[in-house]
Design a protein around this motif. Structure first.
Motif, PDB file in Angstrom:
ATOM      1  N   PRO A  49      -7.825   9.297  -4.147  1.00 56.30           N
ATOM      2  CA  PRO A  49      -7.040   9.033  -2.911  1.00 56.30           C
ATOM      3  C   PRO A  49      -5.667   9.672  -2.875  1.00 56.30           C
ATOM      4  O   PRO A  49      -5.459   9.768  -1.786  1.00 56.30           O
ATOM      5  CB  PRO A  49      -6.776   7.503  -3.521  1.00 56.30           C
TER       6      PRO A  49
ATOM      7  N   GLN B 212      -1.053   3.116   3.368  1.00 51.71           N
ATOM      8  CA  GLN B 212      -1.190   3.902   1.981  1.00 51.71           C
ATOM      9  C   GLN B 212      -0.688   3.318   0.753  1.00 51.71           C
ATOM     10  O   GLN B 212      -0.801   3.357  -0.289  1.00 51.71           O
ATOM     11  CB  GLN B 212      -0.739   5.363   2.065  1.00 51.71           C
TER      12      GLN B 212
ATOM     13  N   ILE C 272      -2.751   0.813  -0.838  1.00 51.18           N
ATOM     14  CA  ILE C 272      -3.583   1.483  -1.472  1.00 51.18           C
ATOM     15  C   ILE C 272      -3.136   1.925  -2.990  1.00 51.18           C
ATOM     16  O   ILE C 272      -3.659   1.649  -3.888  1.00 51.18           O
ATOM     17  CB  ILE C 272      -4.312   2.577  -0.755  1.00 51.18           C
TER      18      ILE C 272
ATOM     19  N   GLU D 153     -12.367  -0.793   3.138  1.00 51.55           N
ATOM     20  CA  GLU D 153     -11.307  -1.408   3.540  1.00 51.55           C
ATOM     21  C   GLU D 153     -12.033  -2.584   4.462  1.00 51.55           C
ATOM     22  O   GLU D 153     -12.943  -2.455   5.324  1.00 51.55           O
ATOM     23  CB  GLU D 153     -10.726  -0.482   4.693  1.00 51.55           C
TER      24      GLU D 153
ATOM     25  N   GLY E 112      -5.717  -0.106   5.128  1.00 50.25           N
ATOM     26  CA  GLY E 112      -5.296  -0.101   3.587  1.00 50.25           C
ATOM     27  C   GLY E 112      -5.926  -1.162   2.685  1.00 50.25           C
ATOM     28  O   GLY E 112      -5.615  -1.033   1.490  1.00 50.25           O
TER      29      GLY E 112
ATOM     30  N   HIS F  26      -8.293  -3.271   0.954  1.00 53.66           N
ATOM     31  CA  HIS F  26      -9.633  -3.409   0.523  1.00 53.66           C
ATOM     32  C   HIS F  26      -9.384  -4.458  -0.541  1.00 53.66           C
ATOM     33  O   HIS F  26      -8.441  -5.275  -0.640  1.00 53.66           O
ATOM     34  CB  HIS F  26      -9.900  -1.988  -0.312  1.00 53.66           C
TER      35      HIS F  26
ATOM     36  N   GLU G 119     -10.785   0.440  -7.669  1.00 58.54           N
ATOM     37  CA  GLU G 119     -10.283   1.620  -7.443  1.00 58.54           C
ATOM     38  C   GLU G 119     -11.605   2.648  -7.467  1.00 58.54           C
ATOM     39  O   GLU G 119     -11.673   3.433  -6.523  1.00 58.54           O
ATOM     40  CB  GLU G 119      -9.283   2.243  -8.747  1.00 58.54           C
TER      41      GLU G 119
ATOM     42  N   PRO H  87     -10.997   3.442  -3.208  1.00 59.49           N
ATOM     43  CA  PRO H  87     -10.318   4.804  -3.002  1.00 59.49           C
ATOM     44  C   PRO H  87     -10.949   5.863  -3.907  1.00 59.49           C
ATOM     45  O   PRO H  87     -10.930   7.188  -3.016  1.00 59.49           O
ATOM     46  CB  PRO H  87      -8.903   4.414  -3.165  1.00 59.49           C
TER      47      PRO H  87
END
Lengths: 359, 360, 306
Positions: free
Chosen positions: A74, B64, B67, B195, B201, B203, B268, B272
């Protein structure tokens, strides 16, 4: 969907904004995403040299930006997006692990061109590029086979992946051609970057009798180990490592991204950029062969340069049959040349190499 | 001579003031650093702190922050419970890795079948992976009294080697041309932690982090177990008298923090990041330790600290790209921020007295 | 597969050199932990030492001056940690982690001009004919001075801890800081000195990598050695000679692993690489029977408020 609209409108706003300056003063913005620090002296260092070459060659027409030590995943997506949002026209993503992130972000910014190094996924605005380092390995193998007295050649691998296995095979084939008694000892360092480990690996190989050490890791640690041992031949990897010339470093494979980066940036400026899959070698100059030093006998140097010329003009391919696989089965018939698909996914040793590829 | 005097009660004023002071001090010294590197200090600091929040493209950076911040908060919440009770899990990085491996492993085992049950199964597996990895130091501590700081730290390196082995072996993408790394879970609908609202962002990891924050808040404020945690940390002997079972507390605290770290890893890798690869872990487990302390081990504080850390990462990358600041300068800047936040916390619990030292 | 290519004498000589960075750093950390402080910033102090030593060695042309500079660099950086944990009473775990982050960044900034530079070499001590004795010669008499210094350091730390008053006070502070304080010892001052000693040792360990083992400067070149040093202290159960033993074991596993690979033995490298950590955990469990192993106040904050 909302993000896409927002991104699109932002990109449009930027397009309009830059359109206002489109009377010849507009700079083409090129972004670089680096996996390591630019001070790593190896992989990222060479890519950054390519970036600087773009600035030098194209001067005021371009502006380059970069972010170093970007984790794959990411973080890399965010950095690419940031560059695209801030008006980058072309983005080079210089690590295999950026493959899926590059594809993801490219889909969101159809007007931005992306170039991904060493991967295999492409899109309308994503090109891939990589270098045929195995061509350089062939020349190294030839010199190594001629130079070794103990007939033991050490090889430091990073991870057992096709890129590295290809290099081992190429070097071995050409070493064996000039010296049928040659034997390869292969040590996997399981790291891309750990100078201390690389030094250890080199020392171990030297202790086991190797008097030539080839490396597929990027630090000069093995050169230093060879220098200390006194009579061991090495080759520069990634960069020229000329500080160890003329001995122990007798030649080198240089990653020279500059011509490619300049050409691709120029293509964006000219509006001729297209998605391509580039796998260039010695011919177009993506793989450079560092000066063969005087420590190499003149006749060997001449043969090596002849091979370099033959590879460069396409008259010789390092993987030309007859070649058998390690298990004795046929791979390439007499005169047959390996296809790029097999080379790209190479996961076997050729006949004569000992040991197994770790799984 | 300056003397320190312990406040009878931590100062509320300073609890709120010190983070601000720390940030200001970092602005000052960070500014000096940036100036020394030939960059405009005001622009640099604005780029790091203002740009992601209120700049032209903040619509992209704000999500972001979630995230980047969610895994930090999720892990730090779990760690803070133990830290409050004097139980030191510093191996969250390993638990994070194991959570990701277990979760991704379960998901990939079903590939290419599609079912709504796959993702929940992965969540359970991820939580289990992290929990089980944390149970090793927990059980060793309960059974043998070994130091959990050291055992959990050692297990990080074991987990990392295990990760390397898995990405080169068992979990390697069979269609990946021999390159290390698993299939990309983003391209496997049933296993993808997508998401919830595109572009937000948000999730499942963010949701989990929010639930964890509320859970920790309620636990600490209202529940008997929360009381046990607090009292054990503050006065271990009193805790014994009030009937707290230390072994159960160790199992609970380490288990919970491992579970949450495992979840963070799973969310994770399935979201992402997308795939298991050799360098999949980027140090969230260690950064979360700092986040827990910056947040003063308080659930709300941790949320703020997690977002602050995320901000410096995101802003730092922007500053690199736009101003050409080297990554190393950003790292030094972050280090400064942490130093000031840690050092100034002193003012919350202690009063400074100026005067001559009495016979010490 | 041909195991005869492995030369055990050279293997031992090589592992001694490979172990020296961890040995130096771990010996320093041992003193710090014996004083009751857990400094997780070893990696950061090592890398700062690596660049300080490298830069000064290059500028002065003298590797030994470089080592002195590395020790100073590591010690100065450790002062930051000492200030945080001893003066402002910040948590040691968090401060140590922050120190590592800071040190990695700082070293990269300092080292920007030194990529690709070759440092002056340090020559091995000339033992003359001693070095030619079979077996013993290569193992004992063919190394650089810093390697011997590392062994003397272990001996020195052992002797000081065991036989001197300084050692006694240091151990008292680490065992029970409140009691030590009540006896009139300056806990904060003693711990600060211990932390600086640890920083100096870690710095020299880092410089051993950048000046002798590799030798070159690259960002992040310590590559996690500081964490291994931390593990080693525990493995050694806070006893100096066991640090030496452990360092050779840890260093030896890597050397042996590479040797086996070179000999063509297919080994699962990852599992071998995790073995030092697993062994350390096992040692911890075994040691747990002996409650006196770990310093009593390890990691706890001290404030003389009573």
């Amino acid at each position: 969907m909302k993000l896409k609209t927002l991104l699109a409108s932002a990109a449009m706003a930027l397009g309009l904004a830059s359109g206002a300056f489109a009377d010849g003063h507009e700079k083409t913005k090129v972004g670089f995403v680096f996996v390591g620090p630019i001070g790593d002296g190896g992989w990222t260092y060479e890519h950054n040299k390519g970036r600087l070459a773009v600035e030098e060659a194209l001067g005021d027409a371009v502006e380059t930006v970069y972010v170093e030590s970007v984790a794959e995943g990411p973080d890399s997506e965010r950095v690419m997006t940031e560059m695209a949002l801030n008006g980058a026209d072309l983005i080079f993503t210089t690590s295999f692990g950026y493959m899926d992130p590059t594809i993801n972000i490219a889909a969101k910014f159809p007007d931005v061109k992306f170039e991904h190094a060493t991967g295999y996924k492409r899109a309308d605005n994503v090109s891939t590029y990589s270098a045929r380092f195995y061509e350089g390995r062939a020349i190294q193998g030839h010199i190594a086979g001629k130079m070794t007295k103990s007939n033991i050649i050490g090889y430091i691998g990073s991870y057992p992946i096709p890129e590295v296995i290809r290099g081992i095979n190429s070097a071995f084939i050409h070493a064996q051609k000039v010296n049928p008694d040659v034997e390869f000892r292969i040590v996997w360092a399981y790291t891309w970057f750990d100078p201390a480990k690389e030094a250890d690996a080199a020392k171990v190989l030297i202790e086991q009798g190797a008097d030539v050490v080839l490396q597929h890791t990027d630090s000069t640690a093995p050169q230093a180990a060879a220098q200390e041992a006194g009579n061991v031949v090495t080759f520069g990897q990634a960069s020229d490592m000329g500080q160890y010339a003329p001995f122990p470093r007798v030649s080198s494979i240089i990653d020279d991204w500059a011509p490619y980066y300049i050409a691709r940036t120029q293509a964006v400026i000219d509006g001729t950029w297209e998605s391509t899959d580039t796998w260039d070698g010695i011919g177009p100059g993506m793989v450079g062969i560092g000066e063969i030093s005087d420590a190499v006998p003149a006749d060997v140097k001449e043969e090596a340069l002849a091979m370099k010329a033959a590879i460069a003009d396409g008259s010789y391919h390092p993987f030309t049959g007859p070649i058998k696989k390690q298990d004795g089965s046929d791979w390439l018939a007499d005169g047959e040349v390996a296809d790029d698909g097999t080379l790209a996914g190479m996961n076997f040793y050729v006949e004569g190499l000992t040991g197994e590829i770790p799984q | 001579m300056i003397q320190l005097e312990k406040r009878p009660q931590p100062s509320r004023l300073f609890a709120y003031l010190t983070p601000l002071l720390a940030v200001l001090a970092t602005f000052f010294f960070g500014g000096l650093l940036f100036a020394a590197l030939g960059k405009d200090p005001v622009t640099s600091i604005m780029t790091i702190f203002w740009e992601p929040l209120f700049g032209e493209f903040s619509f992209y950076y704000r999500p972001q922050l979630l995230i980047k911040g969610a895994p930090l908060v999720l892990i730090a919440i779990g760690l803070s419970l133990g830290f409050k009770a004097g139980i030191w899990n510093i191996g969250a990085e390993g638990q994070y890795v194991m959570g990701a491996l277990f979760g991704a492993g379960v998901g990939l085992a079903f590939y290419p079948a599609e079912s709504v049950f796959i993702f929940p199964a992965m969540v359970l597996a991820g939580a289990f992976g992290g929990w089980a990895w944390a149970m090793i130091p927990a059980i060793l501590k309960v059974k043998f009294g070994t130091n959990e700081i050291l055992v959990s730290l050692m297990l990080v390196y074991v987990a990392e080697q295990f990760l390397a082995s898995m990405s080169l072996g068992l979990l390697k993408n069979p269609e990946g041309f021999g390159f290390p790394g698993s299939r990309n879970l983003q391209q496997y609908a049933s296993a993808h932690n997508a998401e919830i609202f595109a572009g937000s962002g948000m999730h499942w990891g963010v949701v989990a982090a929010m639930i964890a924050v509320i859970f920790a808040y309620v636990l600490l404020a209202r529940h008997r177990l929360g009381f046990a945690v607090r009292v054990t940390g503050e006065a271990p002997r009193a805790a014994r008298f009030s009937g707290v079972n230390p072994s159960r507390l160790i199992l609970f605290c380490l288990g919970t923090s491992g579970l949450l770290a495992g979840l963070a890893g799973l969310f994770e890798v399935a979201g992402p990041a997308g795939q298991v690869s050799i360098d999949f872990n980027v140090g969230y487990g260690f950064t979360a330790i700092i986040v827990a302390f910056l947040g003063r081990l308080h659930p709300v504080g941790i949320v703020l600290a997690g977002l602050l850390m995320a901000l410096t990462y995101i802003g730092g990358d922007i500053a690199q790209s736009q101003l050409g600041l080297p990554a190393a300068a950003i790292q030094v800047f972050q280090g400064m921020l942490l130093f000031f936040l840690l050092a100034l916390d002193l003012l919350t619990n202690y009063r400074l007295r100026f005067g001559r030292a009495e016979a010490a | 597969m041909d195991l005869s290519v492995i030369n055990p004498i050279l293997l031992v000589a090589a592992l001694m050199s490979a172990a020296t960075p961890i040995l130096l750093a771990a010996t320093g950390e041992l003193v710090v932990e014996r004083a009751g402080v857990l400094n997780l910033g070893v990696e950061g102090m090592m890398i700062v030492g690596a660049i300080c030593g490298f830069a000064i060695a290059v500028e002065t042309g003298s590797p030994l001056t470089g080592f002195v500079a590395a020790a100073v660099g590591g010690a100065v950086l450790s002062l930051l940690f000492a200030f945080l944990t001893q003066v402002t009473l910040a948590n040691q775990v968090a401060s140590g982690l922050a120190l590592t982050l800071f040190g990695l960044g700082l070293s990269a900034l300092l080292g920007q001009g030194y990529v690709g530079v070759k440092p002056p070499r340090i020559s091995d001590i000339g033992f003359g004919p001693l070095a030619d004795i079979p077996v013993i010669g290569p193992i004992l008499f063919s190394h650089d001075p810093i390697l011997y210094f590392g062994i003397f350091l272990v001996a020195g730390v052992w002797a000081v801890l065991k036989f001197t008053r300084v050692g006694l006070i240091l151990r008292a502070v680490g065992e029970n800081h409140d009691a030590a304080h009540a006896l009139g010892y300056k806990v904060v001052r003693i711990r600060t000195l211990a932390i600086m000693f640890g920083g100096a040792c870690a710095g020299m360990g880092g410089a051993y990598i950048s000046l002798i083992r590799v030798p070159q400067w690259t960002e992040g070149m310590t590559a996690g050695v500081g964490w291994i040093a931390l593990a080693l202290v525990v493995f050694a159960s806070w006893k100096p000679w066991r640090v030496l033993l452990g360092a050779y074991l840890f260093g030896g596993i890597t050397q042996l692993q590479l040797n086996l690979q070179g000999a063509g033995v297919a080994i699962p490298v990852e599992y071998l690489a995790m073995s030092p950590y697993v062994i350390t955990i096992v040692v911890l469990v075994v040691l747990s029977a002996d409650k006196s192993a770990a310093p009593g106040s390890l990691g706890r904050t001290f404030h003389a408020s009573h």
